[in-house]
Write an enzyme that holds these catalytic residues in place. Structure first.
Site, PDB file in Angstrom:
ATOM      1  N   ALA A  39      48.050  45.868  39.011  1.00  0.00           N
ATOM      2  CA  ALA A  39      48.893  45.100  39.926  1.00  0.00           C
ATOM      3  C   ALA A  39      49.575  45.884  41.050  1.00  0.00           C
ATOM      4  O   ALA A  39      49.862  45.312  42.097  1.00  0.00           O
ATOM      5  CB  ALA A  39      49.948  44.371  39.124  1.00  0.00           C
ATOM      6  N   ALA A  40      49.856  47.156  40.845  1.00  0.00           N
ATOM      7  CA  ALA A  40      50.673  47.861  41.847  1.00  0.00           C
ATOM      8  C   ALA A  40      49.868  48.137  43.116  1.00  0.00           C
ATOM      9  O   ALA A  40      48.670  48.396  43.031  1.00  0.00           O
ATOM     10  CB  ALA A  40      51.181  49.177  41.265  1.00  0.00           C
TER      11      ALA A  40
ATOM     12  N   LYS B 262      49.012  41.489  45.659  1.00  0.00           N
ATOM     13  CA  LYS B 262      48.368  40.263  45.164  1.00  0.00           C
ATOM     14  C   LYS B 262      49.249  39.567  44.124  1.00  0.00           C
ATOM     15  O   LYS B 262      49.149  38.359  43.945  1.00  0.00           O
ATOM     16  CB  LYS B 262      46.979  40.582  44.605  1.00  0.00           C
ATOM     17  CG  LYS B 262      46.053  41.081  45.700  1.00  0.00           C
ATOM     18  CD  LYS B 262      44.674  41.409  45.219  1.00  0.00           C
ATOM     19  CE  LYS B 262      43.883  42.158  46.277  1.00  0.00           C
ATOM     20  NZ  LYS B 262      44.398  43.515  46.588  1.00  0.00           N
TER      21      LYS B 262
ATOM     22  N   GLU C 190      50.264  47.271  34.978  1.00  0.00           N
ATOM     23  CA  GLU C 190      49.976  48.461  35.795  1.00  0.00           C
ATOM     24  C   GLU C 190      50.028  49.685  34.891  1.00  0.00           C
ATOM     25  O   GLU C 190      50.900  49.800  34.027  1.00  0.00           O
ATOM     26  CB  GLU C 190      51.008  48.562  36.934  1.00  0.00           C
ATOM     27  CG  GLU C 190      51.056  49.885  37.677  1.00  0.00           C
ATOM     28  CD  GLU C 190      49.747  50.307  38.335  1.00  0.00           C
ATOM     29  OE1 GLU C 190      49.048  49.474  38.916  1.00  0.00           O
ATOM     30  OE2 GLU C 190      49.419  51.516  38.259  1.00  0.00           O
TER      31      GLU C 190
ATOM     32  N   ASP D 116      41.805  43.619  40.029  1.00  0.00           N
ATOM     33  CA  ASP D 116      41.672  44.306  41.325  1.00  0.00           C
ATOM     34  C   ASP D 116      41.513  45.788  40.980  1.00  0.00           C
ATOM     35  O   ASP D 116      42.474  46.546  40.977  1.00  0.00           O
ATOM     36  CB  ASP D 116      42.937  44.036  42.152  1.00  0.00           C
ATOM     37  CG  ASP D 116      42.816  44.510  43.577  1.00  0.00           C
ATOM     38  OD1 ASP D 116      41.685  44.714  44.047  1.00  0.00           O
ATOM     39  OD2 ASP D 116      43.874  44.681  44.226  1.00  0.00           O
TER      40      ASP D 116
ATOM     41  N   CYS E 173      37.933  47.310  46.844  1.00  0.00           N
ATOM     42  CA  CYS E 173      37.858  47.555  48.293  1.00  0.00           C
ATOM     43  C   CYS E 173      36.778  48.626  48.511  1.00  0.00           C
ATOM     44  O   CYS E 173      37.002  49.607  49.219  1.00  0.00           O
ATOM     45  CB  CYS E 173      39.205  47.947  48.875  1.00  0.00           C
ATOM     46  SG  CYS E 173      39.989  49.343  48.069  1.00  0.00           S
TER      47      CYS E 173
HETATM   48  C1  LIG Z   1      43.382  48.651  43.914  1.00  0.00           C
HETATM   49  S1  LIG Z   1      44.933  49.066  43.285  1.00  0.00           S
HETATM   50  C2  LIG Z   1      45.643  47.490  43.029  1.00  0.00           C
HETATM   51  C3  LIG Z   1      46.262  46.868  44.264  1.00  0.00           C
HETATM   52  C4  LIG Z   1      47.096  45.649  43.914  1.00  0.00           C
HETATM   53  N1  LIG Z   1      46.343  44.681  43.152  1.00  0.00           N
HETATM   54  C5  LIG Z   1      47.667  44.983  45.136  1.00  0.00           C
HETATM   55  O1  LIG Z   1      47.123  43.999  45.624  1.00  0.00           O
HETATM   56  O2  LIG Z   1      48.708  45.458  45.613  1.00  0.00           O
HETATM   57  C6  LIG Z   1      44.551  49.547  41.661  1.00  0.00           C
HETATM   58  C7  LIG Z   1      45.759  49.771  40.758  1.00  0.00           C
HETATM   59  O3  LIG Z   1      45.261  49.921  39.437  1.00  0.00           O
HETATM   60  C8  LIG Z   1      46.061  50.868  38.763  1.00  0.00           C
HETATM   61  N2  LIG Z   1      45.273  51.337  37.601  1.00  0.00           N
HETATM   62  C9  LIG Z   1      44.388  52.369  37.539  1.00  0.00           C
HETATM   63  N3  LIG Z   1      43.865  52.463  36.302  1.00  0.00           N
HETATM   64  C10 LIG Z   1      44.418  51.470  35.574  1.00  0.00           C
HETATM   65  C11 LIG Z   1      44.291  51.056  34.220  1.00  0.00           C
HETATM   66  N4  LIG Z   1      43.468  51.704  33.375  1.00  0.00           N
HETATM   67  N5  LIG Z   1      45.011  49.997  33.791  1.00  0.00           N
HETATM   68  C12 LIG Z   1      45.846  49.340  34.638  1.00  0.00           C
HETATM   69  N6  LIG Z   1      46.025  49.695  35.936  1.00  0.00           N
HETATM   70  C13 LIG Z   1      45.310  50.738  36.383  1.00  0.00           C
HETATM   71  C14 LIG Z   1      46.327  51.919  39.817  1.00  0.00           C
HETATM   72  O4  LIG Z   1      47.469  52.701  39.473  1.00  0.00           O
HETATM   73  C15 LIG Z   1      46.556  51.037  41.047  1.00  0.00           C
HETATM   74  O5  LIG Z   1      47.911  50.724  41.178  1.00  0.00           O
END
Ligand SMILES: C[S@@+](CC[C@H](N)C(=O)[O-])C[C@H]1O[C@@H](n2cnc3c(N)ncnc32)[C@H](O)[C@@H]1O
Length: 425
Positions: free
Chosen positions: A242-243, A247, A264, A309, A362
């Site tokens: 989510a971070a 979204k 997250e 995402d 992306c």
């Molecule tokens: C593409 S970004 C998401 C962008 C977000 N959905 C937005 O719209 O602002 C991917 C996110 O997934 C997190 N992430 C990476 N590995 C993860 C995991 N195993 N479980 C949950 N989150 C993870 C990353 O820290 C990052 O914040």
């Protein structure tokens, strides 16, 4: 040069440009110039280096990296900005002296004077496409394999400054009203019903209602996954990666009465979600956890809809994060693809029968996108690809692949997957 020296250090891996710029909060025109040069040099790094190397009778020492970066900045300014050439040529010898490299003042003068008599296309006429298009060899090769007809167009689009795109908060206003309030330079996007392009870009605090959450900055393609996610109005929705919460906020705008869970991995990034939701006056249940290991955070209640995402190569947003071209390695891609596959497999059982999972990246690499989803559909006979995509979309094995477009959306991929055999879309 201090920004670029941390991002492109000359001795291997560097830091993220966006993170480094946070340490240099210069406002006004000085800040704008610093950001423009930093992004511009990262975008055009390969052709600039190529031409500079051709001018040097002997290579610059590694310790002269600040001088190299200054020369690259001068070349970028001369070839890719409107600033007057004489002012640029005159500024850099003084900068070399400031960098405690007075020996380079003459070199800077000679190199930039010569460059000022050429256009970039002339200077780079002998360069191979991967150099001209400013890509690492591995990525250009991958794009040529994945997209033989579009590779050069994708690369070209990544050399432009990205557009400034907003999302309208539907809980607060209609898009037409927001466009009228923004005035000259605002136009609707064609793919997302809540998107607005604004040219030129404006500081967010000059946007009407920004502080009250009426508008958010979000690329048009990035608006599509949440827009296409279907769920009952009071259903349970998981935003799995989510971070920083772009979204999550959009899901809350679309489903104000849903039970929204934002997951997250990185604890400190949860705070970014909180801040973003606070501006929208919105809430969600925030969880720290690994999307590929639900046992550690899932309460056992299934979800009506899941947005995944996924972390990815970011090869669709290189115009926004040009430093990624120089930091990402080809060996990262199978590692990311493996993580994405594990997340898909781990989250799918959490979805109710009839529910929808939207997978998004992306990325513009098939291994992370349609190849990933085709393999998932093979593993999960219960999953159906119900992605709505325009007729003119590039045909891929599953889902919808978007390419970056000048003054248009970023490169992006999404697939809407329905669980079970219900007759719907
Ligand atoms: C593409 S970004 C998401 C962008 C977000 N959905 C937005 O719209 O602002 C991917 C996110 O997934 C997190 N992430 C990476 N590995 C993860 C995991 N195993 N479980 C949950 N989150 C993870 C990353 O820290 C990052 O914040």
């Amino acid at each position: 040069m201090r920004v670029l020296d941390r991002v492109i250090p000359g001795k291997g891996d560097g830091e993220s440009l966006r993170e480094v710029l946070r340490d240099f909060p210069l406002a006004g025109s000085d800040g704008g110039l610093m950001r423009d040069i930093s992004f511009g040099v990262c975008r055009h790094l390969r052709p600039l280096n190529h031409w500079l190397n051709q001018q040097l009778s002997k290579p610059l020492k590694a310790s002269a990296q600040p001088v190299r970066l200054a020369l690259l900045a001068g070349l970028y300014e001369l070839w890719f900005t409107e600033r007057p050439a004489h002012a640029i040529v005159n500024a850099y010898p003084a900068l070399c002296r400031k960098l405690k490299a007075p020996w380079a003042a003459g070199l800077s003068n000679a190199v930039l004077r010569k460059a000022s008599q050429l256009r970039a296309e002339q200077a780079l006429a002998d360069a191979t496409p991967n150099i001209r298009l400013s890509l690492p060899d591995w990525l250009y090769k991958r794009w040529c394999q994945d997209w033989p007809d579009q590779a050069d167009t994708i690369a070209q689009a990544n050399l432009h400054t990205p557009p400034f795109t907003l999302r309208v908060n539907r809980q607060q206003q209609q898009r037409a009203g927001a466009i009228a309030a923004l005035g000259e330079g605002a136009r609707p996007g064609e793919l997302s019903p809540w998107s607005i392009y604004v040219t030129p870009a404006r500081p967010v605090f000059d946007l009407p209602g920004f502080e009250q959450g009426a508008l958010s900055v979000q690329d048009e393609a990035a608006q599509l996954p949440a827009e296409l996610l279907q769920a009952p109005p009071t259903g349970r929705i998981l935003d799995a990666c989510a971070a920083p919460g772009g979204k999550t906020g959009q899901l809350r705008e679309k489903f104000p009465n849903a039970e929204l869970v934002a997951l997250e991995l990185e604890d400190k990034r949860l705070r970014r979600i909180e801040e973003n939701l606070a501006r929208l006056n919105a809430t969600a249940t925030l969880l720290q956890g690994d999307a590929s290991q639900p046992d550690s955070w899932w309460d056992g209640k299934p979800f009506d809809a899941i947005l995944l995402d996924a972390p990815c190569s970011a090869t669709g947003i290189l115009r926004r994060q040009p430093d990624v071209k120089w930091h990402r390695k080809s060996s990262d891609i199978p590692v990311l693809a493996d993580l994405q596959a594990r997340m898909l497999d781990a989250l799918w059982p959490l979805l109710k029968p009839g529910g929808m999972l939207v997978y998004a990246t992306c990325s513009v690499l098939r291994e992370e996108n349609d190849h990933q989803i085709s393999a998932f559909l093979q593993r999960q006979p219960q999953a159906r690809d119900v992605t709505p995509r325009p007729e003119q979309a590039t045909m891929v094995d599953a889902g919808w692949q978007l390419f970056p477009q000048q003054d248009g959306p970023d490169g992006f991929y999404l697939a809407c997957l329905r669980k079970g055999a219900q007759q719907d879309t």
